[in-house]
Design an enzyme around this catalytic site. Structure first.
Site, short mmCIF file in Angstrom:
data_model
loop_
_atom_site.label_atom_id
_atom_site.label_comp_id
_atom_site.label_asym_id
_atom_site.label_seq_id
_atom_site.Cartn_x
_atom_site.Cartn_y
_atom_site.Cartn_z
N SER A 133 -49.47 -39.56 70.38
CA SER A 133 -50.42 -39.69 69.26
C SER A 133 -50.20 -40.97 68.46
O SER A 133 -51.14 -41.50 67.88
CB SER A 133 -50.35 -38.46 68.33
OG SER A 133 -49.24 -38.55 67.46
N LEU A 137 -37.63 -36.10 64.07
CA LEU A 137 -36.80 -37.28 63.77
C LEU A 137 -37.52 -38.57 64.11
O LEU A 137 -36.88 -39.57 64.47
CB LEU A 137 -35.49 -37.20 64.57
CG LEU A 137 -34.60 -35.97 64.28
CD1 LEU A 137 -33.52 -35.84 65.35
CD2 LEU A 137 -33.97 -36.09 62.90
N GLY A 138 -38.85 -38.57 64.01
CA GLY A 138 -39.61 -39.80 64.31
C GLY A 138 -39.37 -40.25 65.73
O GLY A 138 -39.42 -39.44 66.68
N ASP A 181 -48.25 -33.75 62.45
CA ASP A 181 -49.23 -32.67 62.69
C ASP A 181 -49.47 -32.48 64.19
O ASP A 181 -49.66 -31.35 64.65
CB ASP A 181 -50.56 -32.99 61.99
CG ASP A 181 -50.37 -33.15 60.49
OD1 ASP A 181 -49.49 -32.48 59.93
OD2 ASP A 181 -51.10 -33.96 59.88
N GLY A 213 -55.66 -43.57 63.79
CA GLY A 213 -56.25 -42.42 63.11
C GLY A 213 -55.39 -41.18 63.24
O GLY A 213 -54.27 -41.22 63.78
N GLY A 265 -56.16 -33.80 56.98
CA GLY A 265 -55.57 -32.65 56.29
C GLY A 265 -54.57 -32.04 57.25
O GLY A 265 -54.87 -31.88 58.44
N LYS A 266 -53.38 -31.75 56.76
CA LYS A 266 -52.32 -31.32 57.68
C LYS A 266 -52.69 -30.05 58.44
O LYS A 266 -52.48 -29.95 59.65
CB LYS A 266 -51.01 -31.15 56.91
CG LYS A 266 -50.52 -32.49 56.34
CD LYS A 266 -49.22 -32.39 55.62
CE LYS A 266 -48.98 -33.64 54.78
NZ LYS A 266 -49.02 -34.90 55.52
N GLY A 314 -37.15 -38.35 68.30
CA GLY A 314 -37.48 -37.05 68.90
C GLY A 314 -37.34 -35.93 67.89
O GLY A 314 -37.81 -36.04 66.76
O1 RIB Z 1 -50.31 -35.64 57.97
C1 RIB Z 1 -51.39 -36.53 57.89
C2 RIB Z 1 -52.40 -35.97 56.94
O2 RIB Z 1 -51.86 -35.97 55.64
C3 RIB Z 1 -53.68 -36.75 56.82
O3 RIB Z 1 -54.65 -36.33 57.72
C4 RIB Z 1 -54.06 -36.59 55.37
O4 RIB Z 1 -55.28 -35.94 55.18
C5 RIB Z 1 -52.91 -35.85 54.72
O5 RIB Z 1 -53.16 -34.50 54.59
#
Ligand code: RIB
Length: 312
Positions: free
Chosen positions: A285, A224-225, A255, A290, A41-42, A228
């Site tokens: 990351s 920008l992936g 995130d 994951g 979840g973001k 950067g």
């Molecule tokens: O940004 C990645 C997230 O997007 C994941 O963790 C997924 O749950 C969605 O919310």
């Protein structure tokens, strides 16, 4: 930006990640090579990232009264995220996100937001004292828009700085979101969808960021992936390149960036310094699998990346 806790208002999902030889097409059944379940979840990811770096973090969210909600709640506690404003409901299941990741680390994500949709404006109002005491408030678009808008409005009323990560991508945002977000932090597709323009070159990205600023947000930090990020504010446009890394899984990299940005800003760093450091952490990351599981802890990072800035 004043110093204080990072308050994240947003979604928590249970990520169901399948590693696949390529992303599936419509109607196709594909063999995956492995599977991983994780907390996502973001909003939750951004909160956990900031906590892993050492910030005091408070989460405002809603979970179902189900096993995924129990696990997510325990995970927040284990990561040191304050759950005072994490609500539970039996009117919907916890948010889930089936995710496919290809061998290049690219992903496709479905979100079924469930209980996240039931977070209410009243519950944001209940969190007003936490928002008022925050160093920075962080929002995304995985909960109802009016709830995100309320969080940003309350932060503005309380004189607290805000970051809005406009994800998942939308074509339009209500004006008040631009007006109440101090920093808008979109990625390339989110920017293009909001402005209708291209972001392939740095010049184009700068133009699109300026268009977003004209809608009311003071600063745009465009991720920008592998290139950067780009910071555009009253001081001009600054491109901050990223390091080359071996990409394993890009899920949650945005995130990791936003959570790190919030951590450094809440600690007193200036915007360019914070964005440069966040970019390096987001790059780390993507070298692990994951979402939250790929986010580094402060103890795993080179000390100079976390060292206080000159203004500290
Ligand atoms: O940004 C990645 C997230 O997007 C994941 O963790 C997924 O749950 C969605 O919310």
């Amino acid at each position: 930006m004043s110093r204080g806790p990072v308050v994240v208002v947003g979604a928590a999902n249970l990520d169901l990640i399948s590693y696949v030889p390529r992303l599936p097409t419509a109607g196709e059944t594909l063999h995956g090579s492995s599977f991983q379940m994780g907390y996502g979840g973001k909003g939750a990811n951004q909160a956990v990232m900031a906590a892993k770096l050492g910030s005091a973090v408070e989460m405002v969210a809603k979970l179902g009264t189900d096993v995924f909600g129990d696990g997510t709640h325990d995970n927040f506690r284990a990561q040191g995220v304050d759950t005072t404003h994490v609500h539970r409901t039996d009117a919907a299941f916890s948010g889930v996100a089936p995710i496919a990741v290809d061998p290049h680390g690219a992903n496709a994500i479905i979100i079924v937001t469930g209980a996240n949709d039931l977070l209410s404006v009243d519950e944001i109002e209940q969190a007003r004292p936490s928002i008022a005491a925050a160093g920075v408030v962080v929002c995304q678009l995985e909960i109802p828009l009016e709830v995100t808008a309320a969080a940003l409005r309350i932060a503005r009323e309380e004189g607290v700085s805000t970051i809005l990560n406009p994800a998942p991508a939308r074509e339009q945002l209500p004006d008040e979101l631009y007006l109440h977000a101090d920093i808008l932090c979109p990625n390339e597709p989110e920017t293009s969808l909001l402005t209708g323009g291209p972001v392939e070159t740095l010049e184009q990205a700068t133009e699109q960021a300026q268009l977003l600023r004209e809608r009311g947000t003071a600063a745009v930090v465009l991720t920008l992936g592998e290139r950067g990020c780009l910071v555009v504010d009253d001081h001009g446009a600054t491109a901050l390149p990223s390091e080359d890394v071996e990409v394993v899984d890009t899920t949650g990299a945005g995130d990791a960036f936003v959570g790190s940005l919030a951590h450094f800003l809440a600690g007193g760093a200036d915007l360019r310094d914070a964005a440069g450091r966040a970019s390096r952490i987001a790059a780390i990351s993507v070298t692990g699998r994951g979402t939250q599981s790929s986010f580094p802890h402060a103890a795993d990072l080179p000390p100079e990346l976390l060292a206080p800035t000159a203004s500290d």
